[in-house]
Design an enzyme around this catalytic site. Structure first.
Site, short mmCIF file in Angstrom:
data_model
loop_
_atom_site.label_atom_id
_atom_site.label_comp_id
_atom_site.label_asym_id
_atom_site.label_seq_id
_atom_site.Cartn_x
_atom_site.Cartn_y
_atom_site.Cartn_z
N CYS A 179 23.25 -59.34 -34.53
CA CYS A 179 21.81 -59.48 -34.79
C CYS A 179 21.28 -60.60 -33.92
O CYS A 179 20.63 -61.55 -34.37
CB CYS A 179 21.54 -59.74 -36.27
SG CYS A 179 22.29 -58.52 -37.38
N ALA A 180 21.56 -60.49 -32.62
CA ALA A 180 21.47 -61.62 -31.69
C ALA A 180 20.07 -61.93 -31.20
O ALA A 180 19.77 -63.09 -30.89
CB ALA A 180 22.37 -61.35 -30.47
N PRO A 202 16.21 -62.93 -30.76
CA PRO A 202 15.83 -62.99 -29.35
C PRO A 202 16.75 -63.81 -28.44
O PRO A 202 16.45 -63.97 -27.27
CB PRO A 202 14.44 -63.63 -29.40
CG PRO A 202 14.52 -64.54 -30.58
CD PRO A 202 15.37 -63.82 -31.58
N GLY A 203 17.85 -64.37 -28.97
CA GLY A 203 18.87 -64.88 -28.08
C GLY A 203 19.10 -66.36 -28.02
O GLY A 203 19.86 -66.82 -27.15
N GLY A 204 18.52 -67.13 -28.92
CA GLY A 204 18.76 -68.57 -28.88
C GLY A 204 20.23 -68.92 -29.07
O GLY A 204 20.77 -69.78 -28.36
N LYS A 205 20.89 -68.26 -30.01
CA LYS A 205 22.30 -68.55 -30.27
C LYS A 205 23.18 -67.98 -29.16
O LYS A 205 24.20 -68.58 -28.80
CB LYS A 205 22.69 -67.99 -31.64
CG LYS A 205 21.94 -68.67 -32.79
CD LYS A 205 22.24 -68.03 -34.12
CE LYS A 205 21.47 -68.72 -35.24
NZ LYS A 205 19.99 -68.57 -35.08
N ASP A 254 22.46 -56.11 -30.98
CA ASP A 254 21.24 -55.95 -31.77
C ASP A 254 20.82 -54.49 -31.65
O ASP A 254 21.11 -53.83 -30.65
CB ASP A 254 20.13 -56.87 -31.26
CG ASP A 254 19.07 -57.16 -32.30
OD1 ASP A 254 19.07 -58.28 -32.86
OD2 ASP A 254 18.25 -56.26 -32.59
N CYS A 312 18.16 -67.63 -42.34
CA CYS A 312 17.10 -68.64 -42.38
C CYS A 312 16.29 -68.48 -43.66
O CYS A 312 15.07 -68.61 -43.67
CB CYS A 312 16.21 -68.55 -41.15
SG CYS A 312 15.48 -66.93 -40.85
#
Length: 472
Positions: free
Chosen positions: A281-282, A284-287, A302, A397
């Site tokens: 569930c990546a 928009p890609g911050g992690k 995703d 979150c």
């Protein structure tokens, strides 16, 4: 003096031909109505608010759609429109109460954009220090441009004049937590955290979040260059606002926007250099960016093509790479397992209200059941991807217990091959107050108090670290 058209024409017989137009004459077809300065920004704000409050669309989706219909907009107009929208969504309860105190009869449901117009103008008058003549005049213009709201232009003018004159006195009598945060949500937080802490959470959730950056290299130097603060977690928090794209380092891909709390789950995996890591569930890609920037071999999964496209764009700007897979995580069956798996599960996102105040208006008390069932399936699917001896980090979150600790309690009871690996205080700069008695991460919006309240706080995150036994 008569207003009869004949009288007007008789007196004006000496005027230059074409200098005036008789009442009722058609407008010139080659001249579009001229909009006053600031009108387009207010129209964008009202269109966005209508889509969120009446149409149930998310803030970002509604704003982007409305902006695309507005044509070319100056950056300052976009920024003003978004500021108005965010202010209304955070403080709608207060604004609505003040406006209603000046209206004798309930407004009809078929009044077009009247309510968003009133809310937008009241926010400008009471909270954004817009000059009254500008806010009121533009709101009246908006009513007149709205086919269903045009009959309320005089009411709008009268009500907003009273809001400008005495609205702040009315505002001072209201409890922001009581009127802005839905009672069902406050009740859930009281049950989970106790009355005092629940109130702190709610109050912090209504404050605008500062801008946090995750930096690829040397965060201390970037904090100095950007005039920001270096947080204990390594995040750079900016003390001044502005367009993100205009900040030094953006075009060069030196950093990306990411809340300080959102940056922590990936760091719980430890040193991932040269390890195979699945980010589920990546988008928009911050992690994904965090993991790739420290040398992990990342597979980002995703099921949303649009969100994966955004992830790809972000990685390209940052000059980072990852394998990108479009798939439903619950059905994805790769031909390998991974040294570490990070699952940031879709959730109610109640920990991010500071940044996404539309959550206050879009979420409902009974939304949880279906979402919790999905999180259950995602966690079980993620567990199957971890190699023996590998790590699994599950995070959301959300501030809701059933979207965090309840999942881990169930998982550990049903999966004897996994054990909790507690997070230690000071690990990754984590404060001991952010840890549960079991050693899981639990940040709250009221955590990280600083001398300046505008720079304080974190998003609400829950994360648990689980180790798979070597013989599983």
């Amino acid at each position: 003096m008569s207003d009869n058209p004949k009288t007007k024409r008789g007196r004006g017989s000496g005027q230059r031909l074409g200098a005036s137009r008789s009442p009722g004459a058609p407008s010139r077809p080659d001249r579009a109505p001229r909009r006053p300065s600031g009108f387009t920004a207010r129209e964008l704000a009202v269109a966005t608010l209508s889509a969120v409050l009446d149409g149930g669309r998310s803030l970002d989706e509604a704003f982007d759609a409305a902006a695309s219909r507005s044509g070319t907009l100056e950056p300052r107009d976009r920024a003003l429109a978004r500021l108005i929208v965010l202010t209304v969504l955070r403080r709608k309860g207060e604004l609505q109460a003040v406006i209603n105190s000046f209206i004798e009869k309930p407004l009809p449901a078929s009044a077009g954009g009247l309510w968003p117009i009133l809310l937008s103008a009241a926010a400008q008058l009471l909270m954004l220090d817009t000059p009254p003549h500008a806010a009121i005049s533009l709101a009246v213009d908006q009513c007149r441009a709205d086919r269903k709201a045009r009959h309320f232009d005089r009411l709008t003018n009268a009500v907003l004049r009273r809001v400008a004159a005495t609205g702040k006195d009315s505002l001072a009598t209201l409890d922001p937590v009581e009127v802005n945060v839905p009672s069902w949500l406050r009740g859930r937080w009281v049950a989970a955290y106790g009355a005092e802490l629940a109130r702190e959470i709610a109050a912090a959730s209504l404050r605008e979040a500062p801008l946090d950056l995750s930096v690829k290299d040397d965060p201390a130097a970037w904090a100095e260059r950007l005039g920001g603060l270096l947080l204990p977690t390594g995040t750079v928090r900016l003390t001044r606002a502005g367009r993100v794209e205009d900040l030094e380092g953006y075009a060069d891909g030196a950093w990306w926007v990411q809340d300080a709390a959102a940056a922590l789950p990936a760091r719980l995996l430890g040193n991932v250099a040269d390890l195979r890591v699945a980010d589920l569930c990546a988008a928009p890609g911050g992690k994904t960016a965090e993991l790739a920037s420290v040398g992990a071999q990342v597979t980002a999964v995703d099921q949303s093509p649009a969100r994966l496209s955004r992830l790809s764009e972000n990685l390209a700007r940052l000059s980072l790479s990852a394998e990108i897979v479009e798939a439903d995580v619950t059905a994805w069956e790769p031909d390998r397992t991974f040294d570490a798996v990070l699952l940031d599960a879709p959730c109610s996102a109640t920990g991010t209200i500071r940044r996404h105040p539309d959550i206050l208006h879009l979420k409902r008390k009974d939304d949880t059941t279906e979402r919790v069932a999905l999180q259950h399936r995602l966690l079980d699917a993620a567990a199957r991807l971890v190699r023996p001896g590998g790590l699994l980090v599950f995070c959301t979150c959300s501030l809701e217990p059933e979207e965090g600790p309840a999942h881990i309690a169930r998982f550990l009871a049903e999966m004897p091959g996994f054990v909790r690996e507690p997070v230690a205080a000071d690990e990754a700069g984590i404060d001991g107050a952010w840890l549960t008695p079991d050693g899981d991460l639990r940040t709250l919006p009221c955590h990280l108090p600083l001398s300046d309240p505008a720079l304080s706080g974190l998003d609400g995150f829950y994360a648990a670290r689980l180790r798979k036994s070597a013989d599983s």
